[in-house]
Design a protein around this motif. Structure first.
Motif, mmCIF file in Angstrom:
data_model
loop_
_atom_site.group_PDB
_atom_site.id
_atom_site.type_symbol
_atom_site.label_atom_id
_atom_site.label_comp_id
_atom_site.label_asym_id
_atom_site.label_seq_id
_atom_site.Cartn_x
_atom_site.Cartn_y
_atom_site.Cartn_z
ATOM 1 N N ARG A 57 18.538 81.025 159.859
ATOM 2 C CA ARG A 57 17.477 81.876 160.427
ATOM 3 C C ARG A 57 16.465 82.209 159.328
ATOM 4 O O ARG A 57 16.852 82.454 158.190
ATOM 5 C CB ARG A 57 18.056 83.204 160.952
ATOM 6 N N PRO A 58 15.182 82.250 159.685
ATOM 7 C CA PRO A 58 14.187 82.607 158.660
ATOM 8 C C PRO A 58 14.266 84.089 158.280
ATOM 9 O O PRO A 58 14.723 84.901 159.066
ATOM 10 C CB PRO A 58 12.854 82.306 159.349
ATOM 11 N N MET A 59 13.838 84.397 157.071
ATOM 12 C CA MET A 59 13.771 85.794 156.616
ATOM 13 C C MET A 59 12.617 86.456 157.362
ATOM 14 O O MET A 59 11.513 85.924 157.411
ATOM 15 C CB MET A 59 13.497 85.794 155.107
ATOM 16 N N ARG A 60 12.862 87.620 157.942
ATOM 17 C CA ARG A 60 11.779 88.332 158.625
ATOM 18 C C ARG A 60 11.497 89.640 157.893
ATOM 19 O O ARG A 60 12.405 90.314 157.421
ATOM 20 C CB ARG A 60 12.174 88.646 160.074
ATOM 21 N N HIS A 61 10.240 89.985 157.792
ATOM 22 C CA HIS A 61 9.860 91.246 157.168
ATOM 23 C C HIS A 61 9.122 92.088 158.194
ATOM 24 O O HIS A 61 8.471 91.551 159.081
ATOM 25 C CB HIS A 61 8.965 91.003 155.956
ATOM 26 N N PRO A 62 9.229 93.409 158.102
ATOM 27 C CA PRO A 62 8.573 94.254 159.098
ATOM 28 C C PRO A 62 7.058 94.095 159.052
ATOM 29 O O PRO A 62 6.485 93.867 157.987
ATOM 30 C CB PRO A 62 8.981 95.667 158.710
ATOM 31 N N VAL A 63 6.428 94.213 160.209
ATOM 32 C CA VAL A 63 4.984 94.017 160.270
ATOM 33 C C VAL A 63 4.214 95.327 160.099
ATOM 34 O O VAL A 63 3.002 95.313 159.975
ATOM 35 C CB VAL A 63 4.564 93.327 161.592
ATOM 36 N N VAL A 64 4.898 96.465 160.089
ATOM 37 C CA VAL A 64 4.209 97.745 159.901
ATOM 38 C C VAL A 64 4.255 98.092 158.410
ATOM 39 O O VAL A 64 5.330 98.335 157.872
ATOM 40 C CB VAL A 64 4.877 98.868 160.730
ATOM 41 N N PRO A 65 3.115 98.079 157.720
ATOM 42 C CA PRO A 65 3.142 98.254 156.261
ATOM 43 C C PRO A 65 3.824 99.545 155.814
ATOM 44 O O PRO A 65 4.554 99.539 154.821
ATOM 45 C CB PRO A 65 1.662 98.266 155.864
ATOM 46 N N ALA A 66 3.634 100.633 156.552
ATOM 47 C CA ALA A 66 4.226 101.902 156.131
ATOM 48 C C ALA A 66 5.751 101.831 156.120
ATOM 49 O O ALA A 66 6.417 102.620 155.465
ATOM 50 C CB ALA A 66 3.766 103.039 157.036
ATOM 51 N N HIS A 67 6.324 100.890 156.842
ATOM 52 C CA HIS A 67 7.772 100.777 156.893
ATOM 53 C C HIS A 67 8.316 99.745 155.909
ATOM 54 O O HIS A 67 9.521 99.572 155.802
ATOM 55 C CB HIS A 67 8.236 100.381 158.307
ATOM 56 N N ALA A 68 7.427 99.051 155.235
ATOM 57 C CA ALA A 68 7.867 97.937 154.411
ATOM 58 C C ALA A 68 8.847 98.374 153.326
ATOM 59 O O ALA A 68 9.869 97.720 153.107
ATOM 60 C CB ALA A 68 6.667 97.248 153.781
ATOM 61 N N PHE A 69 8.556 99.490 152.651
ATOM 62 C CA PHE A 69 9.408 99.918 151.529
ATOM 63 C C PHE A 69 10.788 100.355 151.992
ATOM 64 O O PHE A 69 11.697 100.506 151.193
ATOM 65 C CB PHE A 69 8.778 101.076 150.769
ATOM 66 N N GLN A 70 10.910 100.629 153.294
ATOM 67 C CA GLN A 70 12.210 101.045 153.786
ATOM 68 C C GLN A 70 13.060 99.800 154.034
ATOM 69 O O GLN A 70 14.271 99.869 154.066
ATOM 70 C CB GLN A 70 12.034 101.851 155.060
ATOM 71 N N SER A 71 12.387 98.661 154.190
ATOM 72 C CA SER A 71 13.102 97.449 154.572
ATOM 73 C C SER A 71 13.438 96.550 153.402
ATOM 74 O O SER A 71 14.486 95.926 153.371
ATOM 75 C CB SER A 71 12.270 96.640 155.554
ATOM 76 N N THR A 72 12.525 96.426 152.456
ATOM 77 C CA THR A 72 12.817 95.530 151.347
ATOM 78 C C THR A 72 12.036 95.931 150.110
ATOM 79 O O THR A 72 11.168 96.788 150.143
ATOM 80 C CB THR A 72 12.520 94.060 151.721
ATOM 81 N N ASP A 73 12.404 95.295 149.017
ATOM 82 C CA ASP A 73 11.710 95.456 147.763
ATOM 83 C C ASP A 73 10.248 95.024 147.974
ATOM 84 O O ASP A 73 10.008 93.895 148.402
ATOM 85 C CB ASP A 73 12.429 94.540 146.758
#
Ligand code: 9PG
Length: 458
Positions: A35-51
């Motif tokens: 499965r491909p790596m997915r990153h959140p599309v809402v920038p304000a939530h990005a730091f909660q999801s990954t480095d």
């Protein structure tokens, strides 16, 4: 982060890869290979999801450690034994990025993770114990917490064996201005005294590295803010109705300020501190950011001493070891199972929801030999709660497995039966046996989390 330092070729085919999230809330667990790596599309939530440094990395990967599951119960693990490190999956195998030292092992899953944890404990330190049952205000009172409601909680839990009563977000004037707001008119020392007078340890939530853009701290000390290469303050969170910035923990004045802050809070009488949104201390773009984070939280530990219980939340995981007594190991639970708009459609599994709180926490149980692991609270109420009985039971079982028992249910929301159930929870320490990755026997009863975890989206 520095270039590749370790390569671990994998020749066998493997069904899944162990992805370890950057901070407490970031998704962790065995993901189907391919499965491909997915990153959140809402920038304000990005730091909660990954480095944040990894948002443009399309490779599957995770912080500090990765593993592939080769055959049956056998895994191969690659992990950094320093605070800094990233493991990515490439065609030839796992690649470790960062200075290491790197640990590699192949063998039975629990044994390999145990050996890695052992190495982390030797290098970064270990602090384990158990804080005793906790009543936390967040998942019941939220930001409506105030002095009268806390007094009512203390009265209502009179006969229940809570060791700690912890006030969460909502008491402060703003993030950065860590003084009681108008909801605590007698100040924080008064509520700490009242809590202690009932025989409980007073606990308090702080997000010491955050600075609301509207706070007095931001206007009085703009030089203390973490800034991007253009000089603009970095937005670290957006959970308080506007941009929230971060302190630059590399600065000596910031470190002094942090030491003074926690010293004041301990002086008020709090002996259990839930320090939240700590990832804000690792948002700089230089290679040393985990080390900077680690030395900043060490300043906090040194200021409060060994007797104060420190719980890290929203925290980079491996860089927190040896400094904190406990760490939140998953996203927030919630009085609902899954927020599908966020988890599936926005590819963000770091937000509140019980399904992912359970899934990610289970993926981090191996940390238990080096730090207490906090799976977040269990619910006993039916009021304002959409969880089914079996879903609530899974949270209870997870709390027993972690030996970390907490709830936020205001006692006056519970009927007799729910209160009795809560009391049984707080008083029991059942025998736990782990049979398989997701299968446990708890006091003779089979508990299987497989269906929960295997149904989550990757
Ligand atoms: C207080 C809360 C509680 C909680 C913490 C943290 O991404 N989000 O929408 C998001 C919401 C809440 C949140 C973290 C992330 O919760 O984990 O226990 O202390 O802050 O504001």
């Amino acid at each position: 982060m520095s270039g590749v330092q370790a390569r671990l070729p994998i020749t066998e085919s493997f069904p899944s890869y162990y992805q370890h999230g950057w901070q407490s809330w970031s998704v962790t667990g065995w993901r189907p290979h391919g499965r491909p790596m997915r990153h959140p599309v809402v920038p304000a939530h990005a730091f909660q999801s990954t480095d944040p440094q990894r948002l443009s990395d399309t490779r599957v990967g995770g912080a500090s450690v990765g593993a592939v599951d080769v055959t049956g119960d056998t895994i191969t693990l690659l992990g950094s034994v320093g605070p800094d490190g990233w493991v990515a999956l490439e065609n030839e195998g796992m690649v470790g990025e960062g200075p290491g030292p790197w640990f590699e092992a192949t063998g039975a899953e629990q044994a390999v993770f145990a050996a890695y944890a052992e190495r982390l404990g030797e290098t970064l330190g270990r602090r384990t114990g158990t804080p005793g049952p906790i009543w936390c205000s967040w998942y019941g009172l939220g930001r409506d917490v105030d002095e009268p409601s806390m007094a009512r909680v203390l009265e209502g839990i009179d006969d229940l064996p809570f060791a700690i009563v912890q006030i969460d977000d909502g008491w402060q004037r703003s993030n950065g201005d860590w003084e009681a707001n108008e909801d605590f008119p007698n100040g924080m020392r008064a509520i700490a005294d009242l809590t202690a007078s009932t025989g409980r340890t007073p606990g308090l939530w702080l997000a010491p590295l955050l600075v609301d853009s509207w706070s007095d701290l931001a206007s009085r000390h703009p030089e203390m803010l973490l800034r991007d290469s253009l000089g603009a303050p970095i937005v670290a969170a957006a959970n308080w109705g506007g941009p929230t910035w971060a302190l630059d923990v590399r600065r000596a004045d910031v470190r002094d300020w942090l030491g003074e802050l926690v010293t004041r809070v301990v002086d008020w009488g709090f002996r259990y501190l839930k320090l939240d949104f700590l990832y804000a201390g690792a948002l700089m773009s230089d290679d040393g950011r985990e080390a900077s984070y680690r030395s900043a939280v060490q300043v906090i530990r040194d200021a409060v001493g060994d007797e104060v219980y420190l719980l890290a939340c929203g925290a980079p995981v491996v860089p927190s070891l040896g400094v904190f007594d406990a760490i939140r190991v998953g996203p927030d639970v919630a009085p609902y199972w899954d927020d599908v708009n966020r988890t599936r459609h926005l590819a963000d599994r770091a937000g509140p929801g019980t399904a992912d709180a359970i899934a990610t926490s289970l993926g981090r149980l191996w940390l238990r030999s080096v730090i207490d692991v906090d799976p977040d609270v269990a619910f006993f109420r039916s009021r304002y709660c959409l969880l089914t009985r079996p879903q609530k039971q899974l949270l209870v079982d997870l709390a027993h497995i972690c030996d970390f028992r907490a709830t936020s249910d205001p006692p006056w929301w519970l009927d007799r039966e729910e209160r009795d159930e809560m009391e049984r929870f707080l008083r029991s320490t059942p025998a736990i046996e782990r049979k398989e990755r997701f299968r446990f026997v708890i006091d003779g009863r089979d508990v299987d989390f497989g269906a929960v975890v295997e149904g989550r989206p990757w």
